[in-house]
Every structure is written in structure tokens, then in C-alpha cells.
Design a protein around this motif. Structure first.
Motif, PDB file in Angstrom:
ATOM      1  N   ALA A  90       0.831  -1.209   0.000  1.00 45.58           N
ATOM      2  CA  ALA A  90       0.000   0.000   0.000  1.00 45.58           C
ATOM      3  C   ALA A  90       0.864   1.258   0.000  1.00 45.58           C
ATOM      4  O   ALA A  90       0.565   2.223  -0.708  1.00 45.58           O
ATOM      5  CB  ALA A  90      -0.940  -0.006   1.207  1.00 45.58           C
ATOM      6  N   GLU A  91       1.952   1.262   0.785  1.00 44.64           N
ATOM      7  CA  GLU A  91       2.855   2.425   0.809  1.00 44.64           C
ATOM      8  C   GLU A  91       3.527   2.618  -0.544  1.00 44.64           C
ATOM      9  O   GLU A  91       3.658   3.747  -1.022  1.00 44.64           O
ATOM     10  CB  GLU A  91       3.899   2.280   1.915  1.00 44.64           C
ATOM     11  N   HIS A  92       3.955   1.531  -1.166  1.00 41.55           N
ATOM     12  CA  HIS A  92       4.574   1.612  -2.499  1.00 41.55           C
ATOM     13  C   HIS A  92       3.578   2.191  -3.509  1.00 41.55           C
ATOM     14  O   HIS A  92       3.912   3.085  -4.290  1.00 41.55           O
ATOM     15  CB  HIS A  92       5.053   0.226  -2.937  1.00 41.55           C
ATOM     16  N   ASN A  93       2.342   1.673  -3.487  1.00 37.87           N
ATOM     17  CA  ASN A  93       1.308   2.154  -4.403  1.00 37.87           C
ATOM     18  C   ASN A  93       0.954   3.613  -4.136  1.00 37.87           C
ATOM     19  O   ASN A  93       0.736   4.388  -5.069  1.00 37.87           O
ATOM     20  CB  ASN A  93       0.058   1.274  -4.314  1.00 37.87           C
ATOM     21  N   ALA A  94       0.923   3.992  -2.854  1.00 38.60           N
ATOM     22  CA  ALA A  94       0.625   5.376  -2.486  1.00 38.60           C
ATOM     23  C   ALA A  94       1.718   6.308  -3.023  1.00 38.60           C
ATOM     24  O   ALA A  94       1.426   7.378  -3.569  1.00 38.60           O
ATOM     25  CB  ALA A  94       0.507   5.515  -0.973  1.00 38.60           C
ATOM     26  N   ARG A  95       2.975   5.889  -2.861  1.00 42.58           N
ATOM     27  CA  ARG A  95       4.095   6.703  -3.363  1.00 42.58           C
ATOM     28  C   ARG A  95       3.974   6.893  -4.876  1.00 42.58           C
ATOM     29  O   ARG A  95       4.092   8.009  -5.379  1.00 42.58           O
ATOM     30  CB  ARG A  95       5.414   6.031  -3.008  1.00 42.58           C
ATOM     31  N   GLN A  96       3.724   5.811  -5.596  1.00 40.67           N
ATOM     32  CA  GLN A  96       3.574   5.908  -7.055  1.00 40.67           C
ATOM     33  C   GLN A  96       2.409   6.814  -7.427  1.00 40.67           C
ATOM     34  O   GLN A  96       2.523   7.639  -8.330  1.00 40.67           O
ATOM     35  CB  GLN A  96       3.361   4.518  -7.664  1.00 40.67           C
ATOM     36  N   PHE A  97       1.296   6.661  -6.732  1.00 40.75           N
ATOM     37  CA  PHE A  97       0.107   7.477  -6.978  1.00 40.75           C
ATOM     38  C   PHE A  97       0.427   8.965  -6.802  1.00 40.75           C
ATOM     39  O   PHE A  97       0.091   9.790  -7.651  1.00 40.75           O
ATOM     40  CB  PHE A  97      -1.014   7.039  -6.023  1.00 40.75           C
ATOM     41  N   LEU A  98       1.087   9.300  -5.696  1.00 41.25           N
ATOM     42  CA  LEU A  98       1.412  10.703  -5.421  1.00 41.25           C
ATOM     43  C   LEU A  98       2.415  11.250  -6.427  1.00 41.25           C
ATOM     44  O   LEU A  98       2.308  12.404  -6.864  1.00 41.25           O
ATOM     45  CB  LEU A  98       1.915  10.858  -3.986  1.00 41.25           C
ATOM     46  N   GLU A  99       3.393  10.435  -6.813  1.00 37.97           N
ATOM     47  CA  GLU A  99       4.368  10.870  -7.827  1.00 37.97           C
ATOM     48  C   GLU A  99       3.668  11.122  -9.161  1.00 37.97           C
ATOM     49  O   GLU A  99       3.987  12.088  -9.856  1.00 37.97           O
ATOM     50  CB  GLU A  99       5.487   9.835  -7.980  1.00 37.97           C
ATOM     51  N   GLN A 100       2.689  10.296  -9.500  1.00 38.15           N
ATOM     52  CA  GLN A 100       1.924  10.496 -10.733  1.00 38.15           C
ATOM     53  C   GLN A 100       1.109  11.782 -10.681  1.00 38.15           C
ATOM     54  O   GLN A 100       0.762  12.341 -11.719  1.00 38.15           O
ATOM     55  CB  GLN A 100       0.995   9.304 -10.993  1.00 38.15           C
ATOM     56  N   HIS A 101       0.824  12.248  -9.465  1.00 38.08           N
ATOM     57  CA  HIS A 101       0.073  13.494  -9.285  1.00 38.08           C
ATOM     58  C   HIS A 101       0.994  14.683  -9.009  1.00 38.08           C
ATOM     59  O   HIS A 101       0.560  15.709  -8.474  1.00 38.08           O
ATOM     60  CB  HIS A 101      -0.976  13.324  -8.178  1.00 38.08           C
ATOM     61  N   GLY A 102       2.283  14.531  -9.311  1.00 37.08           N
ATOM     62  CA  GLY A 102       3.205  15.662  -9.277  1.00 37.08           C
ATOM     63  C   GLY A 102       4.000  15.863  -8.009  1.00 37.08           C
ATOM     64  O   GLY A 102       4.802  16.804  -7.935  1.00 37.08           O
ATOM     65  N   LEU A 103       3.813  15.021  -7.005  1.00 36.88           N
ATOM     66  CA  LEU A 103       4.602  15.168  -5.790  1.00 36.88           C
ATOM     67  C   LEU A 103       5.958  14.495  -5.961  1.00 36.88           C
ATOM     68  O   LEU A 103       6.104  13.592  -6.775  1.00 36.88           O
ATOM     69  CB  LEU A 103       3.862  14.577  -4.587  1.00 36.88           C
ATOM     70  N   THR A 104       6.932  14.947  -5.186  1.00 35.22           N
ATOM     71  CA  THR A 104       8.285  14.401  -5.244  1.00 35.22           C
ATOM     72  C   THR A 104       8.568  13.623  -3.970  1.00 35.22           C
ATOM     73  O   THR A 104       8.343  14.124  -2.861  1.00 35.22           O
ATOM     74  CB  THR A 104       9.317  15.547  -5.374  1.00 35.22           C
TER      75      THR A 104
END
Length: 112
Positions: free
Chosen positions: A11-25
Motif C-alpha cells: 500500500a505504501e509503495h502504491n501510495a508513493r507511485q500514486f502521489l508521484e503520478q500526481h506531481g509530488l516528489t
């Protein structure tokens, strides 16, 4: 059947990918202190974002969105405050929650 620790890591890995796809670093993951933990530290432009990731396989009792207790919120705030002091951060900070379940991800900005 995957154990809850592995589910949480996924879930943490998926959350990180999701946020990166939405422009977060991405900055850091699983920052632990004796009094609290931060799942993800991200940046949204100049703003620092402390992210709590909650995963629930079932939607009983409100699912992942309602899984964050007041005590957990306090521990995350304390850990973030310590992180800010240690890293001498002088910027806008916010707390987001990623509520994940088998159906998808809910991103709650400024959750607390």
C-alpha cells in the motif's frame, strides 16, 4: 494470503507511485522515532507533505478512511515536528492521508 505487514508495504509503495503520478516528489519513507512514524515524506512544489497510508481489505467500520485515531494523529504530528526541527525545514507543511483498499485509493489532502 498476504500478511498485514506485506499488505502495508504494498500500500505504501502504491501510495508513493500514486502521489508521484500526481506531481509530488518523494523525499523519504518510513521515518521512525520512538514516539511516532511517518509513512511517506513528499514535496508538493515548495510544500512539505507528511503522508499517512492506511490500508484496509474490508470496508467494515468505515474502511481505511476512518482508520486513523486521534492518538495516531498526535503521534504523526509529533514525529513530523521532530523531522522539521532535525532537517531545519522552514516551509509550509501539511498532513495528507492515503486511504487504500482493493477498490482503489482515496487521497485526502490536509486531512488533519
Amino acid at each position: 494470503m498476504i500478511d498485514t505487514k506485506t499488505q502495508g508495504q504494498v500500500a505504501e509503495h502504491n501510495a508513493r507511485q500514486f502521489l508521484e503520478q500526481h506531481g509530488l516528489t518523494f523525499v523519504e519513507q518510513n521515518v521512525r522515532y520512538r514516539f511516532g512514524e511517518i509513512d511517506l515524506v513528499m514535496k508538493d512544489g515548495c510544500d512539505w507533505v507528511f503522508v499517512e497510508v492506511k490500508y484496509r481489505s474490508e470496508s467494515h467500520y468505515g474502511g481505511a478512511v476512518n482508520a486513523l485515531s486521534a492518538a495516531q494523529t498526535q503521534r504523526i504530528r509529533k514525529a513530523a515536528s521532530h523531522y522539521i526541527q532535525l532537517n531545519r525545514i522552514d516551509a509550509v507543511c501539511r498532513f495528507d492521508v492515503i486511504a487504500a483498499n482493493p477498490q482503489g485509493i482515496d487521497w485526502i489532502r490536509d486531512a488533519f
